[in-house]
Design a protein around this motif. Structure first.
Motif, short mmCIF file in Angstrom:
data_model
loop_
_atom_site.label_atom_id
_atom_site.label_comp_id
_atom_site.label_asym_id
_atom_site.label_seq_id
_atom_site.Cartn_x
_atom_site.Cartn_y
_atom_site.Cartn_z
N CYS A 95 0.65 -0.63 -0.10
CA CYS A 95 -0.27 0.03 0.09
C CYS A 95 0.95 0.93 -0.11
O CYS A 95 0.52 2.68 -1.06
CB CYS A 95 -0.87 0.00 1.17
N GLN A 101 -4.86 4.05 0.24
CA GLN A 101 -4.91 4.39 1.45
C GLN A 101 -5.35 3.20 2.00
O GLN A 101 -5.19 2.34 2.34
CB GLN A 101 -6.02 5.24 1.31
N GLU A 103 -5.61 2.22 6.46
CA GLU A 103 -5.90 2.45 8.21
C GLU A 103 -5.94 1.08 8.68
O GLU A 103 -7.24 0.01 8.36
CB GLU A 103 -7.49 3.52 8.37
N SER A 104 -5.42 1.34 9.42
CA SER A 104 -5.65 -0.07 11.01
C SER A 104 -5.33 0.63 11.79
O SER A 104 -5.05 1.59 11.93
CB SER A 104 -4.06 -1.08 9.97
N SER A 105 -5.98 -0.71 12.84
CA SER A 105 -5.43 -0.67 14.42
C SER A 105 -4.94 -1.31 14.64
O SER A 105 -4.97 -2.01 14.69
CB SER A 105 -6.66 -0.14 14.81
N GLU A 116 -8.62 -1.24 8.68
CA GLU A 116 -9.86 -0.88 9.19
C GLU A 116 -10.70 -0.52 7.74
O GLU A 116 -11.79 -0.56 7.36
CB GLU A 116 -10.08 0.09 9.73
N ASN A 120 -9.52 3.62 1.04
CA ASN A 120 -10.97 4.99 2.09
C ASN A 120 -12.38 3.78 1.53
O ASN A 120 -13.04 4.70 1.94
CB ASN A 120 -10.76 5.94 1.19
N TYR A 122 -14.03 1.03 3.61
CA TYR A 122 -13.92 1.08 5.20
C TYR A 122 -15.33 -0.49 5.41
O TYR A 122 -15.72 -0.37 5.12
CB TYR A 122 -14.08 2.46 6.43
#
Length: 175
Positions: A95, A101, A103-105, A116, A120, A122
């Motif tokens: 990525c 893009q 997004e992780s947690s 997550e 973009n 989700y």
């Protein structure tokens, strides 16, 4: 006399700080710092959101324009990785390299990464049961992506599910 000693010590400390910073900068620029010396391997990575297209009517309106027409965020791509990398490490790398893009947690309860959103898109953007899952060599591992250690020649497929995995051949509990 004392003031000269204080000034001299401060100048000496400053000069040593400058030399230390210059040395670190040289080390970074030479490529020696942080260089990964683990053996290299290759795998294939893809990212698909075909099911989001198949469920376009359930997709949040503001997300519809983000869906690629062919369902591929990343078509199968050969990636160089390192022995010991996790599926999460490889996803983050690809990525970053492809400017997608991500997004992780980190989930402390499970001591693992949770994806997550990618590109973009989700979890819950296409209904209650939607989110990201991954396959390795056609199977859904029953572990978090940060817990799966990639092997050379693995085929990693990140897929967006709209029905807790049932629509992509797996389930949220693993297959």
């Amino acid at each position: 006399m004392k003031s000269h000693t204080i000034i001299f010590r401060r100048l000496l400390a400053f000069a040593m700080s400058v030399l230390l910073c210059a040395g670190l900068l040289l080390l970074l620029l030479s490529g020696c710092a942080g260089q990964d010396t683990r053996p290299v391997c290759t795998c294939t990575v893809s990212i698909s959101c075909q099911t989001a297209l198949d469920n376009f009517d359930r997709c949040k309106e503001e997300k519809q324009a983000l869906l690629p027409e062919n369902g591929w965020i990343l078509q199968p791509t050969e990636v160089t990785c390192h022995e010991g990398d996790s599926a999460f490490d490889v996803l983050a790398q690809v990525c970053r390299e492809q400017k997608i893009q991500l997004e992780s947690s980190w989930t402390p309860l499970y001591d693992s990464a949770y994806i997550e959103g990618i590109n973009n898109l989700y979890e819950f953007d296409v209904g209650q049961g939607s989110g990201w899952m991954y396959q390795v060599n056609g199977r859904f591992p029953n572990c978090a992506c940060s817990d799966y250690t990639v092997q050379s020649e693995d085929v990693l497929c990140w897929v967006y599910t709209c029905d807790y995995g049932e629509d992509v051949g797996g389930s949220a509990a693993g297959d």
